[in-house]
Motif scaffolding. Structure first.
Motif, PDB file in Angstrom:
ATOM      1  N   ILE A 183       3.361  -8.559  -8.700  1.00 61.37           N
ATOM      2  CA  ILE A 183       2.576  -7.368  -8.362  1.00 61.37           C
ATOM      3  C   ILE A 183       3.239  -6.583  -7.227  1.00 61.37           C
ATOM      4  O   ILE A 183       3.665  -7.155  -6.232  1.00 61.37           O
ATOM      5  N   CYS A 184       3.304  -5.274  -7.417  1.00 61.12           N
ATOM      6  CA  CYS A 184       3.586  -4.399  -6.287  1.00 61.12           C
ATOM      7  C   CYS A 184       2.221  -3.904  -5.832  1.00 61.12           C
ATOM      8  O   CYS A 184       1.376  -3.545  -6.654  1.00 61.12           O
ATOM      9  N   ASP A 185       1.999  -3.937  -4.529  1.00 64.02           N
ATOM     10  CA  ASP A 185       0.647  -3.808  -4.000  1.00 64.02           C
ATOM     11  C   ASP A 185       0.382  -2.399  -3.472  1.00 64.02           C
ATOM     12  O   ASP A 185       0.974  -1.979  -2.473  1.00 64.02           O
ATOM     13  N   GLU A 186      -0.529  -1.723  -4.142  1.00 60.99           N
ATOM     14  CA  GLU A 186      -0.869  -0.347  -3.741  1.00 60.99           C
ATOM     15  C   GLU A 186      -1.397  -0.291  -2.305  1.00 60.99           C
ATOM     16  O   GLU A 186      -1.142   0.675  -1.582  1.00 60.99           O
ATOM     17  N   GLN A 187      -2.121  -1.351  -1.899  1.00 67.64           N
ATOM     18  CA  GLN A 187      -2.687  -1.382  -0.533  1.00 67.64           C
ATOM     19  C   GLN A 187      -1.576  -1.433   0.516  1.00 67.64           C
ATOM     20  O   GLN A 187      -1.787  -1.115   1.677  1.00 67.64           O
ATOM     21  N   SER A 188      -0.403  -1.936   0.122  1.00 64.17           N
ATOM     22  CA  SER A 188       0.744  -2.008   1.053  1.00 64.17           C
ATOM     23  C   SER A 188       1.824  -1.033   0.630  1.00 64.17           C
ATOM     24  O   SER A 188       2.997  -1.400   0.467  1.00 64.17           O
ATOM     25  N   ASP A 189       1.436   0.200   0.376  1.00 64.92           N
ATOM     26  CA  ASP A 189       2.398   1.255   0.004  1.00 64.92           C
ATOM     27  C   ASP A 189       3.230   0.896  -1.218  1.00 64.92           C
ATOM     28  O   ASP A 189       4.388   1.304  -1.325  1.00 64.92           O
ATOM     29  N   TRP A 190       2.682   0.086  -2.080  1.00 65.20           N
ATOM     30  CA  TRP A 190       3.354  -0.316  -3.328  1.00 65.20           C
ATOM     31  C   TRP A 190       4.553  -1.241  -3.093  1.00 65.20           C
ATOM     32  O   TRP A 190       5.423  -1.368  -3.962  1.00 65.20           O
ATOM     33  N   TYR A 191       4.615  -1.905  -1.937  1.00 71.79           N
ATOM     34  CA  TYR A 191       5.709  -2.860  -1.729  1.00 71.79           C
ATOM     35  C   TYR A 191       5.448  -4.114  -2.557  1.00 71.79           C
ATOM     36  O   TYR A 191       4.293  -4.449  -2.845  1.00 71.79           O
ATOM     37  N   PRO A 192       6.502  -4.847  -2.921  1.00 69.50           N
ATOM     38  CA  PRO A 192       6.313  -6.092  -3.670  1.00 69.50           C
ATOM     39  C   PRO A 192       5.443  -7.072  -2.873  1.00 69.50           C
ATOM     40  O   PRO A 192       5.596  -7.186  -1.653  1.00 69.50           O
ATOM     41  N   PHE A 212       2.259   7.654  -8.675  1.00 70.87           N
ATOM     42  CA  PHE A 212       1.498   6.759  -9.566  1.00 70.87           C
ATOM     43  C   PHE A 212       0.038   6.746  -9.077  1.00 70.87           C
ATOM     44  O   PHE A 212      -0.394   5.798  -8.417  1.00 70.87           O
ATOM     45  N   PRO A 213      -0.704   7.824  -9.379  1.00 72.60           N
ATOM     46  CA  PRO A 213      -2.065   7.932  -8.851  1.00 72.60           C
ATOM     47  C   PRO A 213      -3.030   6.947  -9.513  1.00 72.60           C
ATOM     48  O   PRO A 213      -2.829   6.516 -10.649  1.00 72.60           O
ATOM     49  N   LYS A 214      -4.086   6.664  -8.729  1.00 70.32           N
ATOM     50  CA  LYS A 214      -5.153   5.791  -9.214  1.00 70.32           C
ATOM     51  C   LYS A 214      -6.313   6.650  -9.678  1.00 70.32           C
ATOM     52  O   LYS A 214      -6.627   7.666  -9.056  1.00 70.32           O
ATOM     53  N   ALA A 252       7.976   4.457  -4.320  1.00 75.49           N
ATOM     54  CA  ALA A 252       8.062   3.686  -3.071  1.00 75.49           C
ATOM     55  C   ALA A 252       9.520   3.453  -2.682  1.00 75.49           C
ATOM     56  O   ALA A 252      10.405   3.353  -3.536  1.00 75.49           O
ATOM     57  N   LEU A 253       9.727   3.364  -1.368  1.00 81.07           N
ATOM     58  CA  LEU A 253      11.037   2.997  -0.812  1.00 81.07           C
ATOM     59  C   LEU A 253      10.812   1.764   0.045  1.00 81.07           C
ATOM     60  O   LEU A 253       9.951   1.783   0.933  1.00 81.07           O
ATOM     61  N   TYR A 254      11.550   0.677  -0.196  1.00 83.28           N
ATOM     62  CA  TYR A 254      11.269  -0.574   0.505  1.00 83.28           C
ATOM     63  C   TYR A 254      11.999  -0.637   1.847  1.00 83.28           C
ATOM     64  O   TYR A 254      13.216  -0.426   1.902  1.00 83.28           O
TER      65      TYR A 254
END
Ligand code: PLP
Length: 323
Positions: free
Chosen positions: A66-75, A254-256, A102-104
């Motif tokens: 999962i990439c996590d939307e709550q964490s700016d889409w970071y893995p 990638f909107p919700k 996202a940019l990691y």
């Protein structure tokens, strides 16, 4: 080779660089060479779906982290960790990311390197958007943090130079090549089997990557990509029921979507209903191996007038749409 040096990729010689008919061909080639039936490979969710497709086609088993939307889409590193077992061969990251934009940051990349080191996994890093980074941020190649691991880094001209039809991309093998000797033999064999990649397109790479990079004018205030991002982010998140993480790179968002409000249970149907009613084409989240019906991807490359019309129609559609 010079680009590999600028990105600080360790232990690279000319023969570690392969050109391809786009990154697409190289994704296919590296997956075919790596995966035996049942081998597992960690792939992001959401992903650029070619990765999942090529891993599957090679007989491997894509396992989505999962990439996590709550964490700016970071893995989600813990999710990655939970999904590693003795059949896992590699981790794929897409950085900057399609579809999230996202940019990691380096700290996240370092955690992925630590995990890969612990389990001796290959790292595949799709960096085709690495020259499309906004807000003064800097792209870090994960391979530069992992000289003791085997990494494959992918890039190409399709996005930064907007010449997707030329079909030119490359991959760079770096780090510890000793532990991947058999694998590299497989890559060479498949590479030789297609004879070569498109030669006229190979000949433009050096010129394209040298000198003034016109893409740099697009990604700063006043530039097309920057201004289109600003516009589309605000306009879409102003629609009741839509929220989004502001993208920092590439040209996607990638909107919700509030599935309760619109009673959405099937995101493909949502995309088709929008297409039929308003002639607006988006791709639903499930098209990127996202397993909830609550997201869609926007490509914000069209000019602002076109985006304005499209977002206006999405707003109208959502005033009456209930699935
Ligand atoms: C993340 C990612 N990787 C690779 C590709 C394919 O690029 P190419 O034109 O080099 O095959 C794309 C194209 O959309 C992409 O988004």
């Amino acid at each position: 080779m010079q680009y590999a040096q600028l990105k600080h990729l360790p232990n690279v010689t000319m023969s570690d660089i392969y050109t391809g008919n786009g990154v697409s061909e190289l994704i296919n080639l590296t997956m075919s060479a790596l995966l035996d039936t049942g081998d597992e490979i960690l792939i992001p969710s959401p992903d650029y779906p070619l990765w999942t497709a090529c891993a599957t086609l090679a007989g491997g088993k894509p396992v989505h982290y999962i990439c996590d939307e709550q964490s700016d889409w970071y893995p989600d590193i813990e999710d990655m960790r939970k999904k590693i077992n003795d059949r896992t061969k590699a981790i794929v990251i897409i950085n900057p990311n399609n579809p999230t934009g996202a940019l990691y940051p380096k700290e996240v990349l370092q955690q992925i390197v630590d995990l890969a080191r612990e389990h001796q996994l290959i790292i595949f890093s799709d960096e085709i958007y690495d020259r499309l980074v906004m807000d003064g941020k800097e792209h870090v190649s994960i391979a530069s943090l992992a000289p003791d691991l085997f990494c494959v880094t992918f890039s190409g001209l399709s996005k930064s130079h907007m010449i997707a039809g030329f079909r030119i991309g490359w991959m760079i093998l770096s780090g510890n090549k000793n532990i991947a000797r058999d694998y590299i033999e497989g890559i060479k064999m498949l590479s030789n089997m297609r004879l070569c990649s498109n030669v006229p397109a190979q000949s433009i790479v050096q010129t394209a990557l040298g000198g003034h990079q016109s893409v740099n004018d697009y990604i700063v205030p006043g530039g097309r990509i920057y201004e289109q991002r600003e516009y589309v982010y605000k306009a879409l998140t102003d629609i009741p029921g839509i929220s989004a993480v502001k993208p920092q790179a590439a040209f996607y968002m990638f909107p919700k979507i509030d599935t309760k409000k619109f009673n959405i249970v099937n995101d493909e149907k949502f995309a088709l209903d929008l297409l039929r009613d308003k002639k607006i084409l988006i791709v639903q989240g499930s098209g990127f191996n996202w397993h909830q019906p609550d997201h869609f991807r926007v490509v914000y490359l069209p000019r602002i007038e076109v985006l304005k019309e499209a977002v206006g129609k999405i707003g109208e559609f959502l005033q009456y749409y209930r699935q």
